[in-house]
Design an enzyme around this catalytic site. Structure first.
Site, PDB file in Angstrom:
ATOM      1  N   ARG A   1      -2.196  -0.820   5.452  1.00  0.00           N
ATOM      2  CA  ARG A   1      -3.403  -1.330   4.792  1.00  0.00           C
ATOM      3  C   ARG A   1      -3.123  -2.687   4.137  1.00  0.00           C
ATOM      4  NH1 ARG A   1      -4.894   3.770   1.164  1.00  0.00           N
ATOM      5  NH2 ARG A   1      -2.656   4.110   1.424  1.00  0.00           N
ATOM      6  N   CYS A  34       0.875  -1.179   0.000  1.00  0.00           N
ATOM      7  CA  CYS A  34       0.000   0.000   0.000  1.00  0.00           C
ATOM      8  C   CYS A  34       0.903   1.217   0.000  1.00  0.00           C
ATOM      9  CB  CYS A  34      -0.973  -0.021   1.175  1.00  0.00           C
ATOM     10  SG  CYS A  34      -0.191  -0.132   2.793  1.00  0.00           S
TER      11      CYS A  34
END
Lengths: 277, 82
Positions: free
Chosen positions: A238, A233
């Protein structure tokens, strides 16, 4: 490994609040969230000051992690239950990090802080005290951590899953839309990466989608389950969420999180970048 | 600022600000883009690319959708009633 081994719901957490072998740990992007109220008995872990080396860009080493968990009062045989804000981004990151250093029994609280709050469950400002332990970590399990050279070599070879929002993937934005736009030198994504935003793996309330929905999601995105996978990410938090979905919930065997992610890749000299805008 | 477009506002219930609400920014296809939690005064802010967006506000009472149009170099101010 099944969902029940790695994910607990709020009812389970509430029933284990006074279980001495269960350690609830809150990990947030906004580390002050804990001060305003946290689940009773939960301790705080600061992903920035406690999990990162404060000089080099890397994680704290094994000895520092041992010292950190010993000071926090976490034992090797404790069940660690992680939760946090931002749909558990940083809690998932910590989960992956605990696995990296070999903690056996670690779980995520499904839905994290958000689900807990939306349920109207109690939070407290009381900070618990835990007796110091003598924690022993393992060497990093590099079968779940990808570095930049391996990621460049994976172009067109392994599954590359970019879990950022569509606008970050296309190169329109450099960071999520709720954050100031700065960071990497270049916008875009790694060539041949598929874009499956982390959010597609979660429901509105922050809980993970069902195994069936997750399997369908990654199948539709064109993930070849016979290949190795690297998720990335912007800074690796994430993608920990997606690593959790792929590796822990769906049981895909060879999945790595590239924690250098776009802030590293998008600043490398000479590597290929795909940009759609 | 000239390069950014901002969507911000306040979540209110019966005229009073709602702190701790979750505001989700969805793009024109309904795709999730970002989420913030409102401050004690009910405030939220997104750096959203120019275009049409939906704000989905979650509280313990349920979910409310609100439309927003982000404009380059401008601050769009909204009040979300829940």
């Amino acid at each position: 490994m099944s969902r029940a081994d790695v994910l607990v719901d709020a009812d389970w957490a509430e029933a284990h609040l006074s279980d001495p072998k269960v350690v609830l740990i809150e990990v947030d992007e906004d580390v002050s969230a804990y001060d305003g109220g946290h689940i009773a008995g939960a301790i705080r872990l600061d992903w920035k000051t406690e999990l990162q080396d404060q000089v080099r860009r890397d994680f704290v080493n094994k000895e520092q992690f041992e010292e950190l968990l010993s000071q926090k009062g976490v034992g090797n045989d404790d069940t660690v239950v992680l939760y946090g804000g931002n749909n558990n981004w940083f809690a998932a990151y910590a989960y992956w990090y605990f696995k990296l250093y070999g903690h056996q029994d670690v779980k995520l609280l499904d839905g994290g802080r958000k689900k807990w709050e939306l349920d109207g469950r109690a939070l407290t400002a009381d900070v618990p005290s835990r007796d110091k332990t003598s924690y022993t970590a393992q060497d990093q399990d590099l079968s779940i951590r990808a570095f930049r050279d391996e990621t460049v070599a994976a172009i067109g070879v392994k599954n590359l899953v970019d879990v950022r929002s569509p606008d970050e993937f296309s190169g329109k934005l450099l960071a999520p839309a709720h954050l100031p736009q700065e960071q990497s030198q270049r916008a875009g994504h790694i060539p041949t990466a598929v874009n499956v935003p982390w959010s597609k793996a979660a429901n509105d309330d922050g809980t993970f989608r069902s195994d069936e929905e997750l399997a369908e999601l990654y199948k539709e995105a064109g993930l070849d389950t016979s290949k190795q996978t690297i998720a990335y990410c912007r800074i690796g938090e994430r993608s920990s969420h997606t690593w959790f979905a792929l590796h822990e919930l769906l049981g895909h065997k060879d999945v790595k999180n590239y924690d250098g992610s776009w802030t590293e890749y998008g600043s490398l000299v000479g590597v290929p970048v795909a940009k759609d805008v | 600022m000239a390069k950014e477009s901002i969507v911000q506002g306040t979540v209110v219930k019966d005229g009073s600000p709602v702190g701790g609400a979750y505001v989700r920014l969805l793009d024109s296809s309904g795709e999730f883009t970002a989420e913030v939690q409102t401050s004690a005064t009910g405030a939220f802010r997104f750096f959203a690319a120019p275009g049409d967006w939906t704000l989905r506000t979650l509280t313990s009472g349920g979910s409310t959708d609100t439309s927003a149009a982000a404009v380059l170099g401008a601050v769009v101010e909204l009040t979300v009633e829940v």
